[in-house]
Design a protein around this motif. Structure first.
Motif: not given
Length: 183
Positions: A66-69, A93-97
């Motif tokens: 949920t958070l990366p989305w 890598i799923v996200g840049n965050f």
């Protein structure tokens, strides 16, 4: 019948048909030429221009969590185009965050609630919530926008590299104060 004889008879038949229908022959020749000249005039009126390759920041799918989305939706809402590859284009890598303040808050809360070896997790959570409440109520803190951003993140890279404003304006933007009560 041989192949060449059949071909010769077919061409003779086609030539005879075309000779009898002169208006149709003129239309069949002129129409493609007319469309071709339209294409040439459009190409000359609007010459092509060079466009650099576009690298978009990756956006996680809901199955990634949920958070990366949600971060992918909110942080990349304007769908920016970068000239160079983004950090999230690497495989796996799923996200840049991963180092953002929200991600760190969630990972700390997860570690606090799920991986605590002692039975004091409820008390620790109450302490953390109390400190967060104090932090929200205290207006004497001088929190700046750059305190919330991490270097080499999508937004901070965008501010330093891709935006077309002077670096002094970028530094002034990063030194802007953040009021947590309004946030």
């Amino acid at each position: 019948m041989a192949f060449w004889t059949q071909l010769g008879l077919l061409l003779w038949k086609n030539f005879t048909y075309r000779r009898r229908q002169t208006f149709q022959l003129l239309i069949e020749v002129a129409w493609p030429l007319f469309i071709f000249f339209i294409l040439i005039s459009v190409r000359l009126s609007y010459p092509p221009y060079e466009q650099h390759e576009c690298h978009f920041p990756n956006k996680a799918m809901p199955s990634a969590g949920t958070l990366p989305w949600i971060q992918g939706i909110i942080c990349n809402a304007n769908n920016p185009c970068f000239r160079y590859p983004t950090p999230g284009e690497s495989p796996g890598i799923v996200g840049n965050f991963n180092a953002s303040i929200v991600s760190r808050l969630f990972s700390d809360a997860k570690r606090l609630l799920l991986y605590s070896q002692q039975d004091t997790s409820i008390r620790d959570a109450q302490k953390v919530l109390g400190k967060l409440h104090k932090l929200g109520n205290s207006s004497g803190l001088d929190l700046k926008l750059k305190d919330f951003l991490v270097d080499n993140e999508t937004f901070s890279d965008f501010l330093h590299q891709n935006i077309s404003i002077p670096s002094s304006a970028v530094e002034e933007l990063l030194d802007a104060e953040v009021d947590l009560q309004q946030v």
